[in-house]
Design a protein around this motif. Sequence first.
Motif, PDB file in Angstrom:
ATOM      1  N   ARG A  63       0.864  -1.183   0.000  1.00  0.00           N
ATOM      2  CA  ARG A  63       0.000   0.000   0.000  1.00  0.00           C
ATOM      3  C   ARG A  63       0.897   1.228   0.000  1.00  0.00           C
ATOM      4  NH1 ARG A  63      -5.086   1.869   3.866  1.00  0.00           N
ATOM      5  NH2 ARG A  63      -6.232   0.412   2.544  1.00  0.00           N
ATOM      6  N   ILE A  64       0.623   2.161  -0.932  1.00  0.00           N
ATOM      7  CA  ILE A  64       1.445   3.346  -1.125  1.00  0.00           C
ATOM      8  C   ILE A  64       0.674   4.575  -0.643  1.00  0.00           C
ATOM      9  CG2 ILE A  64       2.610   4.788  -2.827  1.00  0.00           C
ATOM     10  CD1 ILE A  64       3.864   2.024  -2.455  1.00  0.00           C
ATOM     11  N   GLU A  65       1.291   5.330   0.273  1.00  0.00           N
ATOM     12  CA  GLU A  65       0.653   6.545   0.781  1.00  0.00           C
ATOM     13  C   GLU A  65       1.503   7.783   0.539  1.00  0.00           C
ATOM     14  OE1 GLU A  65      -1.500   6.240   4.462  1.00  0.00           O
ATOM     15  OE2 GLU A  65      -1.193   4.077   4.513  1.00  0.00           O
ATOM     16  N   SER A  66       2.681   7.605  -0.062  1.00  0.00           N
ATOM     17  CA  SER A  66       3.558   8.719  -0.399  1.00  0.00           C
ATOM     18  C   SER A  66       3.992   8.581  -1.854  1.00  0.00           C
ATOM     19  CB  SER A  66       4.786   8.735   0.514  1.00  0.00           C
ATOM     20  OG  SER A  66       5.766   9.643   0.040  1.00  0.00           O
ATOM     21  N   ALA A  67       3.981   9.686  -2.587  1.00  0.00           N
ATOM     22  CA  ALA A  67       4.347   9.649  -4.004  1.00  0.00           C
ATOM     23  C   ALA A  67       5.772   9.156  -4.215  1.00  0.00           C
ATOM     24  CB  ALA A  67       4.169  11.033  -4.620  1.00  0.00           C
ATOM     25  N   PHE A  87       1.439  -9.011  -8.621  1.00  0.00           N
ATOM     26  CA  PHE A  87       1.899  -7.998  -7.679  1.00  0.00           C
ATOM     27  C   PHE A  87       0.883  -6.872  -7.670  1.00  0.00           C
ATOM     28  CE2 PHE A  87       4.414  -4.700  -5.805  1.00  0.00           C
ATOM     29  CZ  PHE A  87       5.492  -5.291  -5.157  1.00  0.00           C
ATOM     30  N   VAL A  88       0.320  -6.572  -6.515  1.00  0.00           N
ATOM     31  CA  VAL A  88      -0.721  -5.552  -6.394  1.00  0.00           C
ATOM     32  C   VAL A  88      -0.167  -4.338  -5.660  1.00  0.00           C
ATOM     33  CG1 VAL A  88      -2.999  -4.993  -5.459  1.00  0.00           C
ATOM     34  CG2 VAL A  88      -2.569  -7.257  -6.453  1.00  0.00           C
ATOM     35  N   ILE A  89      -0.358  -3.162  -6.271  1.00  0.00           N
ATOM     36  CA  ILE A  89       0.082  -1.896  -5.683  1.00  0.00           C
ATOM     37  C   ILE A  89      -1.160  -1.048  -5.421  1.00  0.00           C
ATOM     38  CG2 ILE A  89       1.497   0.162  -5.993  1.00  0.00           C
ATOM     39  CD1 ILE A  89       3.101  -1.481  -8.110  1.00  0.00           C
ATOM     40  N   GLU A  90      -1.511  -0.884  -4.173  1.00  0.00           N
ATOM     41  CA  GLU A  90      -2.648  -0.033  -3.816  1.00  0.00           C
ATOM     42  C   GLU A  90      -2.126   1.369  -3.537  1.00  0.00           C
ATOM     43  OE1 GLU A  90      -6.416   0.089  -0.693  1.00  0.00           O
ATOM     44  OE2 GLU A  90      -4.636  -1.082  -0.184  1.00  0.00           O
ATOM     45  N   VAL A  91      -2.590   2.335  -4.314  1.00  0.00           N
ATOM     46  CA  VAL A  91      -2.133   3.719  -4.171  1.00  0.00           C
ATOM     47  C   VAL A  91      -3.284   4.555  -3.617  1.00  0.00           C
ATOM     48  CG1 VAL A  91      -1.085   5.692  -5.323  1.00  0.00           C
ATOM     49  CG2 VAL A  91      -0.638   3.382  -6.182  1.00  0.00           C
TER      50      VAL A  91
END
Length: 571
Positions: A526-530, A547-551
């Motif tokens: 999980r991505i919370e910063s650019a 591969f899952v990237i949750e933004v």
Amino acid sequence: MSVDLSNTVAGRIALALRRHDVSHIFAQSLPSAVILAAEALGIRQIAYRQENMGGAMADGYARRSGKIGVVAAQNGPAATLLVPPLSEALKASIPVVAIVQDVERDQADRNAFQELDHLGLFQSCTKWVRKVVVPERIEDYVDAAFAIAGSGRPGPTALVLPADLLRANWIGAEFQRTANLGHWPIDRLRPSERDVIVAARLLSEARSPVVIAGGGVHASGASVELALFQDECALPVFTTFMGKGVVDEFHELSAGVLGSLVGPCSLGRHSVALLKDADVILLVGTRTNQNGTDSWTQISADKAIIHIDVDPAEVGRTYEAKVRLVGDAAETLCALRKALCQSDLSRRRAARSLIASRIGSFWTQFHNELSSRLEKRSGPIRPERVMAELQAQISPETTIVADASYSSMWVAGQLRALSPGMRFLTPRGLAGLGWGIPLAIGAKAARPEHPVVVIVGDGGFAHSWAELETMVRCKLPITVVVLNNGILGFQRDAESVKFGAFTSACHLGQVDHAMIARACGCTAVRIESADQISDALRAGMAANSPFVIEVMTDPAAHPPLSLFAEVDAAA
């Protein structure tokens, strides 16, 4: 454990599929006799979790492989779930053959278990549907299903097969069939030489001609021809959403995607002037639909239209064609290019540098306006930043897939194709939410050697996340980017513009999509910063498993659609 079905009707169907170069069938074990026979011949079953998704997988497979997709399903409720993806394939002109089991022949019209009028069901969403009841005609019908799906304007067909017919003994046929009809387009027609010459003269004498290329260019495999046409004849090219990737968008005469992407901070806001100034417009493989023409506002009645399309019903549907060129896009573009090169192209070549400079200025203005959003370091992540980070890591071989709604818009408006024929798959036939992931599965099955990245919103992801398990089980390494803004974005924004309010359905509950992905066996972050985006994309695209990237993205962000132009301009 195996069973010998080679001398049954199901066995003959499997042999016919192999003859048509079918290597994958999207199914969930049914019709069992067909799937068992197909697997015995080495045809791989990609077992979906739900039929709606399976149909979209076959669609994505057909788009990326150049082969006709095959999906199979049980009768009754399973069959009804094929209606949405077959409808998408019909509107998007994608060839898919659906193999649907039916109740046994002597049980018809007796309220048998899951009995349904499948012929009536599929009439509205296929080019052709037939129920087979005579064993010796089975290969005739299989061949007809493929031939009709892959010829003319491509689209889906359906075969309805009673369960007892599939188990029946094969007793032979009067005629032996040997043709391979599994690759599309099957027939490549071209218009008359006279019409081609008329079109060439009109283009050569035009003051400011432009090309608008649609998905029919991809369907025809005509990207190379269009690139030659663009370069040799010095013609600027716009694309529709489905046409994205048919030309190199870094070419000096490529003006990007237009359509409804003309709001503030868009390329189209600037490039639409080139279309407005045109006196001759060449339409290639486009339906001139609502999104592709900004609700039919971008082409005025004073333009001379040359329309290339394989479907005569599309030529002149909305804009009367001064020259009708009914035929395959690749064949017709080739003929038109040769005719143009024999004409006087001095006007086109003299104007090239000026046109290229003008298009370059459009791109420059777009990127200058976009820069403030890309440089934002605090607060929720802008989707434009995600696209910019993705652009830096893709290659011409990367297949980009997007779900419907905003995901498609971000991809179409923010990414740039790196070569003619680069594939961007979007469900723009009917634009059903949730089809991004299954389209990506089909694309990866078709071209396993090419990276596949799919962009989905959290709304669309909820429709299809069960297919993550399909990716894992079938060993299909796909990078899934979930743009989580916690809302149904288009619904909220469109209702706000139209009514000044939006319904309670537009806000979604908090869901940890990365946790869901890990539960399905995927690697997920999980991505919370650019600042984390680039590394996550690099890891995802290098992974040998899903591969899952949750933004976590800004809920206030929306693509620069004309619908929101006034609101955005006032902000």
